[in-house]
Write a protein that holds these residues in place. Sequence first.
Motif, PDB file in Angstrom:
ATOM      1  N   TRP A 250       0.705  -1.078  -0.028  1.00  0.00           N
ATOM      2  CA  TRP A 250       0.015   0.057  -0.168  1.00  0.00           C
ATOM      3  C   TRP A 250       0.932   1.219  -0.063  1.00  0.00           C
ATOM      4  O   TRP A 250       0.357   2.350  -0.474  1.00  0.00           O
ATOM      5  CB  TRP A 250      -0.838   0.126   1.238  1.00  0.00           C
ATOM      6  CG  TRP A 250      -0.152  -0.131   2.564  1.00  0.00           C
ATOM      7  CD1 TRP A 250       0.139  -1.374   3.052  1.00  0.00           C
ATOM      8  CD2 TRP A 250       0.669   0.520   3.178  1.00  0.00           C
ATOM      9  NE1 TRP A 250       0.989  -1.291   4.253  1.00  0.00           N
ATOM     10  CE2 TRP A 250       1.378   0.153   4.215  1.00  0.00           C
ATOM     11  CE3 TRP A 250       0.895   2.264   3.175  1.00  0.00           C
ATOM     12  CZ2 TRP A 250       1.968   0.851   5.141  1.00  0.00           C
ATOM     13  CZ3 TRP A 250       1.652   2.943   4.049  1.00  0.00           C
ATOM     14  CH2 TRP A 250       2.398   2.104   5.120  1.00  0.00           C
TER      15      TRP A 250
ATOM     16  N   GLY B 225      -1.212   3.561  -5.474  1.00  0.00           N
ATOM     17  CA  GLY B 225      -2.556   3.955  -5.448  1.00  0.00           C
ATOM     18  C   GLY B 225      -3.367   2.902  -5.866  1.00  0.00           C
ATOM     19  O   GLY B 225      -3.027   1.448  -5.874  1.00  0.00           O
ATOM     20  N   LYS B 226      -4.815   3.256  -6.161  1.00  0.00           N
ATOM     21  CA  LYS B 226      -5.966   2.092  -6.736  1.00  0.00           C
ATOM     22  C   LYS B 226      -5.300   1.305  -7.704  1.00  0.00           C
ATOM     23  O   LYS B 226      -5.483   0.110  -7.428  1.00  0.00           O
ATOM     24  CB  LYS B 226      -6.984   2.933  -6.889  1.00  0.00           C
ATOM     25  CG  LYS B 226      -8.217   2.334  -7.473  1.00  0.00           C
ATOM     26  CD  LYS B 226      -9.464   2.864  -7.976  1.00  0.00           C
ATOM     27  CE  LYS B 226     -10.485   2.183  -8.752  1.00  0.00           C
ATOM     28  NZ  LYS B 226     -11.633   2.912  -8.889  1.00  0.00           N
TER      29      LYS B 226
ATOM     30  N   ILE C 221      -4.758  -2.733  -7.536  1.00  0.00           N
ATOM     31  CA  ILE C 221      -5.572  -3.877  -8.275  1.00  0.00           C
ATOM     32  C   ILE C 221      -4.674  -4.533  -9.201  1.00  0.00           C
ATOM     33  O   ILE C 221      -5.043  -5.861  -9.316  1.00  0.00           O
ATOM     34  CB  ILE C 221      -6.630  -3.227  -9.201  1.00  0.00           C
ATOM     35  CG1 ILE C 221      -7.766  -2.528  -8.326  1.00  0.00           C
ATOM     36  CG2 ILE C 221      -7.246  -4.131 -10.248  1.00  0.00           C
ATOM     37  CD1 ILE C 221      -8.707  -1.549  -9.200  1.00  0.00           C
TER      38      ILE C 221
ATOM     39  N   GLY D 283      -6.376   5.803  -2.221  1.00  0.00           N
ATOM     40  CA  GLY D 283      -6.704   4.676  -3.249  1.00  0.00           C
ATOM     41  C   GLY D 283      -6.469   3.371  -2.890  1.00  0.00           C
ATOM     42  O   GLY D 283      -7.331   2.507  -3.451  1.00  0.00           O
ATOM     43  N   PRO D 284      -5.667   2.836  -1.829  1.00  0.00           N
ATOM     44  CA  PRO D 284      -5.503   1.486  -1.795  1.00  0.00           C
ATOM     45  C   PRO D 284      -6.728   0.990  -1.326  1.00  0.00           C
ATOM     46  O   PRO D 284      -7.256  -0.163  -1.966  1.00  0.00           O
ATOM     47  CB  PRO D 284      -4.509   1.490  -0.747  1.00  0.00           C
ATOM     48  CG  PRO D 284      -3.582   2.686  -1.005  1.00  0.00           C
ATOM     49  CD  PRO D 284      -4.591   3.682  -1.307  1.00  0.00           C
TER      50      PRO D 284
ATOM     51  N   GLU E 214      -9.994   1.676  -1.849  1.00  0.00           N
ATOM     52  CA  GLU E 214     -10.752   1.756  -2.913  1.00  0.00           C
ATOM     53  C   GLU E 214     -10.317   0.881  -3.924  1.00  0.00           C
ATOM     54  O   GLU E 214     -11.427   0.138  -4.509  1.00  0.00           O
ATOM     55  CB  GLU E 214     -10.641   3.284  -3.726  1.00  0.00           C
ATOM     56  CG  GLU E 214     -11.678   3.520  -4.851  1.00  0.00           C
ATOM     57  CD  GLU E 214     -11.575   4.817  -5.403  1.00  0.00           C
ATOM     58  OE1 GLU E 214     -12.606   4.880  -6.335  1.00  0.00           O
ATOM     59  OE2 GLU E 214     -10.650   5.456  -5.124  1.00  0.00           O
ATOM     60  N   GLY E 215      -9.219   0.436  -4.070  1.00  0.00           N
ATOM     61  CA  GLY E 215      -8.750  -0.586  -5.074  1.00  0.00           C
ATOM     62  C   GLY E 215      -9.327  -2.139  -4.681  1.00  0.00           C
ATOM     63  O   GLY E 215      -9.687  -2.855  -5.284  1.00  0.00           O
TER      64      GLY E 215
ATOM     65  N   GLU F 183     -13.016  -2.374  -4.912  1.00  0.00           N
ATOM     66  CA  GLU F 183     -13.591  -2.470  -6.199  1.00  0.00           C
ATOM     67  C   GLU F 183     -13.301  -4.049  -6.600  1.00  0.00           C
ATOM     68  O   GLU F 183     -14.239  -4.787  -7.165  1.00  0.00           O
ATOM     69  CB  GLU F 183     -12.916  -1.919  -7.179  1.00  0.00           C
ATOM     70  CG  GLU F 183     -13.029  -1.951  -8.788  1.00  0.00           C
ATOM     71  CD  GLU F 183     -12.521  -1.008  -9.653  1.00  0.00           C
ATOM     72  OE1 GLU F 183     -11.964  -1.464 -10.837  1.00  0.00           O
ATOM     73  OE2 GLU F 183     -12.582   0.305  -9.386  1.00  0.00           O
TER      74      GLU F 183
END
Length: 291
Positions: free
Chosen positions: A92, A96-97, A101, A138-139, A141-142, A145
Amino acid sequence: MQKIALGRTGLQVSRIALGGYPFGGLNRANNWDPWSEEGRKSAMATVNRALDLGINYIDTAPAYGDGNSERLIGEVMKNRRDECVLATKVRWDGIGKADVIASVRDSLKRLNTDHLDIVQFHGGMFSAEEYEHIINGGPLEGLLELQQKGEIGFIGLTAEEPWTARQFLKHREFDVFQLAYNFIYQSAARHILNEARAENVGVVTMRTMTSGIFQRGARYLAPDWQKAKDLFRVCLEFVLSDSRVHSAIVGMRWPEEVDLNVKLVNDFHPAFDFAQLPRMTVDVYRAQDAE
């Protein structure tokens, strides 16, 4: 082997988990090389033996041998994926996201599966700034998703300094907390385990056997202790005796180590709940007086 619900996840997991670090770590003193043909065969035999004997929780990380641990476990997953709860980790820091992913999807490929039961942010000690980055940078959020797409089940984190994980308890997205907790490092006992139980999150221990630190120190300070009782066994029994812990991660390299640990767990019946162990001088005095 006895199974237990991993907190509010509902996943039924064995009381000990197979730790994947040895499959990515070279140890020449013990003739262990998981990149050699012999080492690869031993590692895969160990994973198979663990599953055969009822260990259904496997924990690994892409950082273990630059993916070697995941690849070795993935060889076994080709045929036995539905027999286990499979957990890995993701970086992390500084990413970011999109990077999160991509990392998880690389892990999916190495592990030969289309879904992971648990993905954890691979951490040590989380500062306020790092916490903020994970939550809002972002992490997380990834992972959310990926979770929405069914590629991962539950989200968690790992913490070498357990008290720094407390700030994540208020976020319901985090269902599994992997904490450094063992016989010589008991910070989690006072600084997060009670709160974790109140939130009904899954609690898994890392450094269960102190990573050999306790045993190595005892060689110099109290060599006779090894004659009285195996110190690795003491460490495992300590963690298994704490009712706030669901599963204890243990690194095992050879099938015979699996045999020994499974027998120990199956034969062990805690006589005392170490969640109740007094950890302040005043509480020790009170316990002595009560007795």
